[in-house]
Design a protein around this motif. Structure first.
Motif, mmCIF file in Angstrom:
data_model
loop_
_atom_site.group_PDB
_atom_site.id
_atom_site.type_symbol
_atom_site.label_atom_id
_atom_site.label_comp_id
_atom_site.label_asym_id
_atom_site.label_seq_id
_atom_site.Cartn_x
_atom_site.Cartn_y
_atom_site.Cartn_z
ATOM 1 N N ASP A 17 0.831 -1.204 0.000
ATOM 2 C CA ASP A 17 0.000 0.000 0.000
ATOM 3 C C ASP A 17 0.865 1.254 0.000
ATOM 4 N N SER A 21 2.005 3.843 -4.180
ATOM 5 C CA SER A 21 1.851 5.245 -4.558
ATOM 6 C C SER A 21 3.144 5.737 -5.203
ATOM 7 N N ARG A 22 3.048 6.115 -6.458
ATOM 8 C CA ARG A 22 4.236 6.647 -7.143
ATOM 9 C C ARG A 22 4.752 7.882 -6.421
ATOM 10 N N ARG A 23 3.858 8.722 -5.935
ATOM 11 C CA ARG A 23 4.299 9.929 -5.225
ATOM 12 C C ARG A 23 5.163 9.558 -4.021
ATOM 13 N N ARG A 24 4.789 8.541 -3.264
ATOM 14 C CA ARG A 24 5.601 8.156 -2.110
ATOM 15 C C ARG A 24 6.963 7.641 -2.546
ATOM 16 N N ARG A 25 6.995 6.930 -3.672
ATOM 17 C CA ARG A 25 8.290 6.472 -4.187
ATOM 18 C C ARG A 25 9.124 7.658 -4.661
ATOM 19 N N GLU A 51 7.184 14.893 -10.833
ATOM 20 C CA GLU A 51 5.890 14.409 -11.315
ATOM 21 C C GLU A 51 5.494 15.090 -12.628
ATOM 22 N N ARG A 70 -0.711 17.676 0.534
ATOM 23 C CA ARG A 70 -0.896 16.215 0.484
ATOM 24 C C ARG A 70 0.266 15.494 1.167
ATOM 25 N N ASP A 75 1.041 11.547 2.691
ATOM 26 C CA ASP A 75 2.201 10.745 2.318
ATOM 27 C C ASP A 75 3.295 10.683 3.387
ATOM 28 N N ARG A 78 2.417 8.489 6.439
ATOM 29 C CA ARG A 78 2.463 7.055 6.091
ATOM 30 C C ARG A 78 3.897 6.550 6.012
#
Length: 122
Positions: A17, A21-25, A51, A70, A75, A78
């Protein structure tokens, strides 16, 4: 012994999970290339640039602000709960937590294998 290996899986979060998320990567890619701490606003600008496929100085202020909001509310908490970064929401500072990958490696899919090794699974 590494305390992280003894934490219940639920307290680290579900790796699928979190890294789905690409953003978290992207956040992990940026943070892993940073020596020391990075300010949340600077991180947001760099994440938005990656991005959008542009340079950080070209990122629209509204896009940067939306990205920062966000990051702050979704992010970064998490990633911090999973012990992937240290995040101080009051100071707006994010720090690397000895990540198993660096830079763009987070954007490739050997991420899952690296996490298994990092979490002590063989």
């Amino acid at each position: 012994m590494n305390a992280r290996k003894h934490q219940p899986r639920s307290s680290r979060g579900d790796a699928w999970d979190i890294l789905g998320s690409r953003r978290r990567r992207v956040v992990l890619a940026v943070v892993s290339e940073t020596d020391g701490a990075v300010e949340r606003a600077q991180l947001a600008r760099r994440v938005a640039a990656l991005e959008e496929g542009t340079r950080a100085v070209e990122v629209n202020h509204d896009v940067e602000r939306a990205t920062e909001i966000r990051l702050h509310h979704v992010d970064l908490p998490r990633l911090a709960a999973a012990d992937l970064v240290h995040y101080d929401p009051d100071l707006g500072i994010v720090e690397n937590d000895e990540l198993p990958l660096e830079g763009e490696e987070w954007l490739e899919m050997p991420v899952v294998e690296a996490l298994r090794t990092w979490n002590g699974y063989r």
